[in-house]
Scaffold this motif. Structure first.
Motif, PDB file in Angstrom:
ATOM      1  N   GLY A 124      60.808 -66.850  26.605  1.00 56.20           N
ATOM      2  CA  GLY A 124      61.476 -68.142  26.680  1.00 56.20           C
ATOM      3  C   GLY A 124      62.771 -68.222  25.909  1.00 56.20           C
ATOM      4  N   ARG A 125      63.167 -67.127  25.254  1.00 59.24           N
ATOM      5  CA  ARG A 125      64.427 -67.118  24.512  1.00 59.24           C
ATOM      6  C   ARG A 125      65.380 -66.092  25.123  1.00 59.24           C
ATOM      7  N   TYR A 126      66.642 -66.159  24.692  1.00 58.43           N
ATOM      8  CA  TYR A 126      67.673 -65.283  25.249  1.00 58.43           C
ATOM      9  C   TYR A 126      68.464 -64.657  24.105  1.00 58.43           C
ATOM     10  N   GLN A 127      69.205 -63.615  24.452  1.00 60.51           N
ATOM     11  CA  GLN A 127      70.038 -62.906  23.482  1.00 60.51           C
ATOM     12  C   GLN A 127      71.434 -62.747  24.060  1.00 60.51           C
ATOM     13  N   VAL A 128      72.447 -63.029  23.255  1.00 64.44           N
ATOM     14  CA  VAL A 128      73.823 -62.984  23.738  1.00 64.44           C
ATOM     15  C   VAL A 128      74.322 -61.555  23.834  1.00 64.44           C
ATOM     16  N   ALA A 129      74.969 -61.232  24.947  1.00 67.28           N
ATOM     17  CA  ALA A 129      75.720 -59.978  25.049  1.00 67.28           C
ATOM     18  C   ALA A 129      77.164 -60.245  24.632  1.00 67.28           C
ATOM     19  N   TYR A 130      77.766 -61.266  25.222  1.00 72.90           N
ATOM     20  CA  TYR A 130      79.088 -61.711  24.765  1.00 72.90           C
ATOM     21  C   TYR A 130      79.229 -63.206  24.980  1.00 72.90           C
ATOM     22  N   GLY A 131      80.145 -63.778  24.194  1.00 74.66           N
ATOM     23  CA  GLY A 131      80.356 -65.224  24.228  1.00 74.66           C
ATOM     24  C   GLY A 131      79.852 -65.915  22.974  1.00 74.66           C
ATOM     25  N   HIS A 132      79.799 -65.181  21.854  1.00 79.29           N
ATOM     26  CA  HIS A 132      79.279 -65.762  20.617  1.00 79.29           C
ATOM     27  C   HIS A 132      80.096 -66.972  20.157  1.00 79.29           C
ATOM     28  N   ARG A 133      81.417 -66.877  20.265  1.00 77.21           N
ATOM     29  CA  ARG A 133      82.256 -67.991  19.811  1.00 77.21           C
ATOM     30  C   ARG A 133      82.091 -69.206  20.733  1.00 77.21           C
ATOM     31  N   ARG A 134      82.000 -68.958  22.035  1.00 79.86           N
ATOM     32  CA  ARG A 134      81.773 -70.067  22.964  1.00 79.86           C
ATOM     33  C   ARG A 134      80.429 -70.734  22.681  1.00 79.86           C
ATOM     34  N   LEU A 135      79.415 -69.928  22.403  1.00 79.16           N
ATOM     35  CA  LEU A 135      78.102 -70.478  22.093  1.00 79.16           C
ATOM     36  C   LEU A 135      78.163 -71.324  20.823  1.00 79.16           C
TER      37      LEU A 135
END
Length: 339
Positions: A124-135
């Motif tokens: 039920g959770r996710y992990q960022v590959a890219y887009g940390h600043r947007r997140l």
């Protein structure tokens, strides 16, 4: 011949001729905006159409799931359900450096989705590959984040992560270098790291060697330092070769007010203070016929020859008179080495 209403509901020819006899339409819950309302044409026809539409719905749902799995669909996720990458590629920058992105997204919306993968451990959770600043910006603003969900292996995640940042050219030199070191520590092959960063083997070797020569705590405390590239970071590594310099550097980063400086100012402050650290003096003797004739002393800023006049009274003057010729010979040798 008049054209049919291609954007509205479909009628059969009888209904077109007699609109007052048109079939009654019912709204159905759409599946990703792909569903169409059903028309009723009697019990058998309605039952047949219902089966056909149910089958169509299932096919379209399957297509949607496949698109989502292959990263072809953008979905909205709760930012609190998303964790950062297991290998960070960013360092903490200047206070408030996210403000510009927050303002931009608040005004224009999130134009570019982030890339995430289903969390490999937590359902039920996710992990960022890219887009940390947007997140991070979306978390500040509130509301869902637009994301592409793709099942990625660890290798695929770090390659996607590095290549996206390379394309956007928004990572500083030390962030890329430290990211390379972190990947190697995690056991990733040099080939994977080169693919992630878009560098060749020699460049990667230099990056990892440089990052390894700097204390992690110092890199993290200074931050991305976007104004300083490889040459200046290599110079800082050179200043840290003396043990007392390392101790002083780590004392400086923990001093009050250091973290309030901009990242570039942190780097400049550390480098300036380390240049004032006293260097050890090395001294040796040059002997002739068993007699100590010249004492050679070397410090960070000077190379001194002291002639023993008691041993050879005129030798110092002899060398002094030949300095011009020695200098010319020195220049010739440098020129030959460059050729």
């Amino acid at each position: 011949m008049a054209r049919k209403n291609v954007f509205g509901p479909e009628f059969d020819s009888a209904s077109d001729a007699a609109p007052d006899q048109a079939a009654t339409f019912v709204d159905a819950r759409p599946l990703a905006n792909l569903d169409r309302p059903l028309r009723r044409s009697g019990p058998v026809g309605a039952f047949s159409q219902s089966l056909g539409t149910m089958s169509e719905k299932a096919q379209r749902a399957d297509i949607l799931e496949k698109k989502l799995a292959h990263g072809q669909a953008v979905v909205e996720l709760d930012p609190t359900d998303i964790d950062s990458s297991f290998v960070p590629d960013r360092l903490v920058g200047d206070p408030g450096d996210l403000d510009g992105l927050v303002s931009q997204i608040r005004e224009h919306g999130q134009q570019v989705p982030i890339l995430v993968r289903p969390h490999p451990v937590v359902d039920g959770r996710y992990q960022v590959a890219y887009g940390h600043r947007r997140l991070a910006a979306i978390k500040t603003i509130g509301g869902p984040v637009r994301a592409v969900v793709r099942p990625l292996s660890d290798e695929q995640l770090v390659v996607s992560q590095g290549q996206e940042n390379n394309a956007r050219t928004d990572l500083s030199y030390i962030e890329r270098t430290f990211f390379a070191l972190r990947l190697e520590r995690r056991g990733f092959s040099r080939d994977i790291i080169m693919s992630s960063l878009g560098v060749d083997k020699a460049a990667l070797s230099r990056m990892i060697t440089l990052a390894a020569s700097l204390p992690d705590e110092l890199i993290e405390a200074i931050g991305p330092a976007p104004g300083y590239g490889r040459t200046r970071w290599a110079e800082l590594a050179g200043l840290l070769e003396i043990a007392s310099s390392k101790t002083k550097a780590l004392t400086l980063v923990n001093a009050e007010g250091f973290s309030a400086l901009s990242s570039d100012a942190r780097f400049a402050h550390i480098a300036e203070q380390l240049r004032t650290v006293p260097r050890k003096t090395s001294a040796k003797q040059w002997t002739a016929d068993g007699v100590k004739v010249v004492k050679i002393t070397e410090t960070e800023s000077a190379h001194t020859l002291s002639f023993n006049k008691a041993a050879l009274p005129d030798f110092g003057v002899f060398v002094e008179q030949r300095l011009d010729g020695l200098y010319d010979e020195f220049l010739r040798q440098k020129k030959e080495l460059k050729a």
